[in-house]
Design a protein around this motif. Structure first.
Motif, PDB file in Angstrom:
ATOM      1  N   SER A 112      -6.499-113.849  90.670  1.00  0.00           N
ATOM      2  CA  SER A 112      -5.256-113.227  90.209  1.00  0.00           C
ATOM      3  C   SER A 112      -5.432-111.846  89.603  1.00  0.00           C
ATOM      4  O   SER A 112      -4.515-111.021  89.674  1.00  0.00           O
ATOM      5  N   ASN A 113      -6.572-111.551  88.986  1.00  0.00           N
ATOM      6  CA  ASN A 113      -6.728-110.229  88.395  1.00  0.00           C
ATOM      7  C   ASN A 113      -6.961-109.143  89.441  1.00  0.00           C
ATOM      8  O   ASN A 113      -6.754-107.963  89.152  1.00  0.00           O
ATOM      9  N   MET A 114      -7.384-109.523  90.644  1.00  0.00           N
ATOM     10  CA  MET A 114      -7.379-108.570  91.752  1.00  0.00           C
ATOM     11  C   MET A 114      -6.031-108.602  92.456  1.00  0.00           C
ATOM     12  O   MET A 114      -5.532-107.579  92.927  1.00  0.00           O
ATOM     13  N   GLU A 115      -5.423-109.764  92.509  1.00  0.00           N
ATOM     14  CA  GLU A 115      -4.117-109.905  93.161  1.00  0.00           C
ATOM     15  C   GLU A 115      -3.031-109.114  92.437  1.00  0.00           C
ATOM     16  O   GLU A 115      -2.097-108.598  93.070  1.00  0.00           O
ATOM     17  N   ARG A 116      -3.122-109.003  91.117  1.00  0.00           N
ATOM     18  CA  ARG A 116      -2.069-108.382  90.322  1.00  0.00           C
ATOM     19  C   ARG A 116      -1.789-106.959  90.788  1.00  0.00           C
ATOM     20  O   ARG A 116      -2.668-106.104  90.808  1.00  0.00           O
ATOM     21  N   GLN A 117      -0.537-106.708  91.156  1.00  0.00           N
ATOM     22  CA  GLN A 117      -0.152-105.393  91.643  1.00  0.00           C
ATOM     23  C   GLN A 117       0.079-104.425  90.488  1.00  0.00           C
ATOM     24  O   GLN A 117       0.249-104.825  89.336  1.00  0.00           O
ATOM     25  N   LEU A 118       0.124-103.141  90.806  1.00  0.00           N
ATOM     26  CA  LEU A 118       0.315-102.119  89.783  1.00  0.00           C
ATOM     27  C   LEU A 118       1.684-102.220  89.135  1.00  0.00           C
ATOM     28  O   LEU A 118       1.828-102.017  87.929  1.00  0.00           O
ATOM     29  N   GLY A 119       2.708-102.533  89.914  1.00  0.00           N
ATOM     30  CA  GLY A 119       4.065-102.616  89.385  1.00  0.00           C
ATOM     31  C   GLY A 119       4.326-103.913  88.644  1.00  0.00           C
ATOM     32  O   GLY A 119       3.446-104.764  88.499  1.00  0.00           O
ATOM     33  N   PRO A 120       5.564-104.098  88.163  1.00  0.00           N
ATOM     34  CA  PRO A 120       5.896-105.274  87.346  1.00  0.00           C
ATOM     35  C   PRO A 120       5.729-106.580  88.107  1.00  0.00           C
ATOM     36  O   PRO A 120       5.895-106.639  89.326  1.00  0.00           O
ATOM     37  N   ARG A 121       5.424-107.635  87.344  1.00  0.00           N
ATOM     38  CA  ARG A 121       5.334-108.981  87.907  1.00  0.00           C
ATOM     39  C   ARG A 121       5.917-109.959  86.904  1.00  0.00           C
ATOM     40  O   ARG A 121       5.583-109.917  85.716  1.00  0.00           O
ATOM     41  N   SER A 122       6.773-110.837  87.382  1.00  0.00           N
ATOM     42  CA  SER A 122       7.453-111.789  86.514  1.00  0.00           C
ATOM     43  C   SER A 122       6.452-112.647  85.758  1.00  0.00           C
ATOM     44  O   SER A 122       5.499-113.169  86.335  1.00  0.00           O
ATOM     45  N   ASP A 126       3.501-105.729  81.673  1.00  0.00           N
ATOM     46  CA  ASP A 126       3.325-104.579  82.559  1.00  0.00           C
ATOM     47  C   ASP A 126       1.914-104.017  82.441  1.00  0.00           C
ATOM     48  O   ASP A 126       1.312-104.013  81.357  1.00  0.00           O
ATOM     49  N   ILE A 127       1.406-103.521  83.560  1.00  0.00           N
ATOM     50  CA  ILE A 127       0.135-102.805  83.548  1.00  0.00           C
ATOM     51  C   ILE A 127       0.303-101.544  82.706  1.00  0.00           C
ATOM     52  O   ILE A 127       1.306-100.831  82.814  1.00  0.00           O
ATOM     53  N   TYR A 128      -0.674-101.272  81.851  1.00  0.00           N
ATOM     54  CA  TYR A 128      -0.597-100.099  80.991  1.00  0.00           C
ATOM     55  C   TYR A 128      -0.314 -98.840  81.812  1.00  0.00           C
ATOM     56  O   TYR A 128      -0.984 -98.565  82.806  1.00  0.00           O
ATOM     57  N   ASN A 129       0.693 -98.098  81.390  1.00  0.00           N
ATOM     58  CA  ASN A 129       0.959 -96.758  81.922  1.00  0.00           C
ATOM     59  C   ASN A 129       1.256 -96.765  83.419  1.00  0.00           C
ATOM     60  O   ASN A 129       1.079 -95.756  84.100  1.00  0.00           O
ATOM     61  N   TRP A 130       1.755 -97.884  83.945  1.00  0.00           N
ATOM     62  CA  TRP A 130       1.889 -97.982  85.399  1.00  0.00           C
ATOM     63  C   TRP A 130       2.932 -97.024  85.949  1.00  0.00           C
ATOM     64  O   TRP A 130       2.759 -96.479  87.055  1.00  0.00           O
ATOM     65  N   GLN A 131       4.020 -96.795  85.223  1.00  0.00           N
ATOM     66  CA  GLN A 131       5.074 -95.933  85.754  1.00  0.00           C
ATOM     67  C   GLN A 131       4.608 -94.488  85.877  1.00  0.00           C
ATOM     68  O   GLN A 131       4.865 -93.827  86.887  1.00  0.00           O
ATOM     69  N   ALA A 132       3.906 -93.999  84.855  1.00  0.00           N
ATOM     70  CA  ALA A 132       3.384 -92.634  84.935  1.00  0.00           C
ATOM     71  C   ALA A 132       2.358 -92.516  86.055  1.00  0.00           C
ATOM     72  O   ALA A 132       2.322 -91.520  86.786  1.00  0.00           O
ATOM     73  N   GLU A 133       1.521 -93.547  86.199  1.00  0.00           N
ATOM     74  CA  GLU A 133       0.519 -93.521  87.266  1.00  0.00           C
ATOM     75  C   GLU A 133       1.188 -93.541  88.634  1.00  0.00           C
ATOM     76  O   GLU A 133       0.814 -92.783  89.536  1.00  0.00           O
ATOM     77  N   ALA A 134       2.184 -94.403  88.789  1.00  0.00           N
ATOM     78  CA  ALA A 134       2.859 -94.504  90.082  1.00  0.00           C
ATOM     79  C   ALA A 134       3.556 -93.198  90.453  1.00  0.00           C
ATOM     80  O   ALA A 134       3.540 -92.782  91.618  1.00  0.00           O
ATOM     81  N   SER A 135       4.156 -92.543  89.472  1.00  0.00           N
ATOM     82  CA  SER A 135       4.907 -91.318  89.766  1.00  0.00           C
ATOM     83  C   SER A 135       4.009 -90.200  90.274  1.00  0.00           C
ATOM     84  O   SER A 135       4.476 -89.285  90.962  1.00  0.00           O
ATOM     85  N   SER A 136       2.716 -90.268  89.955  1.00  0.00           N
ATOM     86  CA  SER A 136       1.790 -89.217  90.390  1.00  0.00           C
ATOM     87  C   SER A 136       0.849 -89.680  91.501  1.00  0.00           C
ATOM     88  O   SER A 136      -0.082 -88.962  91.862  1.00  0.00           O
TER      89      SER A 136
END
Length: 641
Positions: A112-122, A126-136
């Motif tokens: 699961s720790n490799m499966e976990r995607q960068l974006g939100p998961r129910s 949330d992954i730390y700082n994921w939105q800023a990372e995704a935007s760039s």
């Protein structure tokens, strides 16, 4: 967000005699540079097949079974997206793949720790700082091949898989650890990076290992054989398993024999605060069966309507009753329990929940702190009765006192070989640079076995790919209240015993209350550092301090470390987390004095240090780093004269 459709591989088959490429090939793929590239697929028997790419035209003929395979000569890295064409002299249409790059390909696997995607998961933070990372994340030269979660009782040749290009619009569905790993490699090596994402949460190493790789584990070989025998009669296999489990409970579980699900029975209960692992309530190291009871009252009107009982995640298997009525049974330590209750089962006033919990290893109990324990009307869940707090409990069977229950291996991703068969075999021999692996939590209950099982998996994959001892990088399990230190030690020793491997230590980026720590960037970064050294030959320090030896000098233990860089460091000034034990084996806190590449340990209570350990607990405290800011692994070892 990706939809996780769980498939049996037997449902995936190519049209007979159609001109097709194997599963890993598709638009936007990345091919491995500077190596002879195997390309394979199916066609009509005897059909001439030609592959055209990068100024090469290579032909072959399909064999009597319709299989064909060619090899392209080595191709240098190229960020230019080019077409890739396959044609057949008996086919009406050619296959043309678009936007194909050449660079380095890494398989990112595990649980699961490799499966976990960068974006939100129910249900997960949330992954730390994921939105800023995704935007760039505008990295068109990074691509991910997502492999559909698929189990199979026999090795398969095909699996659903699709490549996608990294961008701010797509990256939230990439594996978070794999993305950070690929990002750092792409930026440091300036070549396209492809990651093949093949993971499944909660799965053990034996599920990812092929049959031949388990030759030293006869119990897993027997399990694999049973799977193949039962594959043709799954209903009979499930019925036989249910019968054997029920018989086991009757024979070995006191609570089942005495029918503790009936609220008329009165075991000698004790009290426990839930949600909690029972290890955190004074029962460390106990695996087996415990029964839990909670009494509660409901309003009169609730008795006439359907209700919902939510118990969060339970480690590992629960069977739940209310007022003697069985609601259901669920397997999976991360699976949320939600049971619907028909009208008339509950009565106005006092009611009783009883839950039988089977823990097969590691942490156990009704443990999930992030999901409410509650009962509520199905039509209006906001009117809930909180069930958290004090529950009654009693252990009814402890595994040290008797055998474990039979395991259902007919339809589970945890069975030996089933994920190798369904999610790894169809990828071979697609050329790769190496592997980044994040797995081990599901094997924490048998760390001694894992010390040899992980190297067996590595050896098995290397033999099957036939690319030599390619770099195999893996992540040491992060601190968590349900993860014993023995599993980290097993990983450390496995790495030392297996050539061309590296272990990313995560002792400083865990979460005591969450097995899925949200700080994934350092994990990917540390894997990338290891890859830069092992795979690319960069002259860098890629690991934290690594213990070389432990010696005795009088009442002192002297530890010598490799990978100290410009010296060992203990943020905060005083190194903590070290313990010594004498001939009696009882550990005491040791005072540490740091030297550039050595540490001297002493304890007034241990005049003759025989054993030394560091950061040795489920959620350890340790602050030993090198000058590059990389942490040392927990360890336990003997001292030598």
């Amino acid at each position: 967000m990706k939809a996780f459709l769980l498939l049996f591989a037997t449902t995936i088959c190519p049209l007979l005699h159609a001109l097709e490429l194997a599963s890993p090939f598709g638009d936007h793929m990345v091919l491995q540079r500077q190596i002879r590239l195997p390309i394979w697929g199916t066609a009509a028997p005897g059909e001439k097949v030609t592959v055209t790419f990068a100024n090469q035209n290579v032909s072959t003929r399909a064999d009597a079974g319709g299989d064909w395979k060619i090899k392209l000569t080595p191709i240098p890295a190229s960020p230019e997206g080019r077409p890739f064409t396959v044609s057949g002299n008996q086919s009406k249409t050619n296959i043309t793949l678009l936007d194909v790059l050449v660079g380095d390909v890494w398989l990112c696997g595990g649980q699961s720790n490799m499966e976990r995607q960068l974006g939100p998961r129910s249900g997960q933070p949330d992954i730390y700082n994921w939105q800023a990372e995704a935007s760039s994340a505008n990295y068109p030269q990074i691509r991910e091949l997502y492999v559909q979660q698929t189990l199979s009782h026999t090795p398969q040749t095909r699996v659903d898989a699709k490549w996608r290009v990294c961008s701010p619009d797509t990256v939230e569905d990439f594996t978070a650890v794999g993305y950070y790993f690929a990002r750092d490699l792409h930026l440091s090596q300036d070549v396209p990076i492809g990651i093949i994402h093949s993971s499944w949460g909660g799965t053990p190493a034996q599920a990812w290992t092929g049959k031949e790789g388990l030759s030293e584990f006869p119990h897993y070989l027997a399990e694999s054989k049973r799977l193949q025998e039962h594959a043709t009669e799954p209903e009979r296999a499930r019925a036989e398993h249910e019968k054997s489990v029920n018989a086991w409970y009757q024979q070995h579980d006191l609570g089942t024999r005495e029918q503790w699900w009936q609220d008329t029975t009165s075991p000698e209960w004790q009290s426990m605060q839930l949600p909690n692992m029972w290890e955190d309530q004074g029962h460390d190291g106990i695996d087996g069966i415990a029964w839990f009871e909670k009494r509660f009252e409901i309003p009169t009107l609730w008795a006439e309507q359907p209700l919902v009982l939510e118990l969060g995640a339970i480690d590992d298997v629960d069977t739940t009753w209310i007022n003697g009525h069985k609601l259901g049974s669920t397997t999976g330590w991360q699976t949320l329990r939600r049971y619907e209750i028909a009208p008339q089962i509950l009565k106005p006033g006092s009611n009783t929940i009883r839950v039988r919990v089977l823990d097969t290893g590691g942490g156990g109990g009704i443990w999930d702190p992030q999901t409410p324990l509650q009962i509520s009307p199905k039509v209006n869940p906001t009117e809930a009765i909180d069930l958290a707090g004090s529950w009654n409990y009693k252990f009814s069977h402890i595994f040290t006192d008797g055998p474990r229950p039979p395991q259902d291996t007919t339809n589970t991703p945890g069975a030996a070989t089933v994920l190798y068969n369904g999610m790894i075999a169809p990828l071979i021999p697609y050329s790769i640079k190496g592997v980044a692996f994040y797995q081990g939590e599901a094997n924490a209950g048998n760390a001694t076995e894992y010390q040899t099982l992980l190297p067996a998996l590595i050896t098995d994959w290397r033999k099957r790919w036939a690319l030599g001892d390619f770099p195999f990088l893996f992540v040491q399990i992060a601190p968590f209240e349900g993860m014993p230190p023995e599993i980290r030690e097993a990983q450390r020793l496995a790495q030392l015993a297996t050539p061309n491997t590296a272990m990313a230590v995560t002792i400083d980026v865990g979460d005591a209350l969450d097995i899925h720590p949200a700080n994934k960037e350092p994990v990917g970064q540390r894997l990338a550092l290891a890859a830069r050294s092992l795979a690319y030959g960069d002259d860098i320090i890629y690991s934290g301090p690594t213990l070389i030896e432990a010696t005795r000098r009088g009442s002192q233990a002297i530890l010598t470390f490799d990978n100290a860089a410009n010296g060992l460091v203990a943020p905060g000034g005083q190194a903590i987390g070290f313990e010594l034990a004498g001939p009696d084996g009882i550990f005491h806190i040791a005072k540490a004095q740091i030297h550039p590449s050595k540490i001297t340990l002493e304890s007034e209570r241990v005049p003759e240090p025989k054993l030394v350990r560091y950061a040795w607990s489920n959620v350890p405290e340790g602050n030993l780093y090198n000058s590059e800011g990389l942490p040392a692994s927990p360890f336990q070892t003997q001292t030598s004269p």
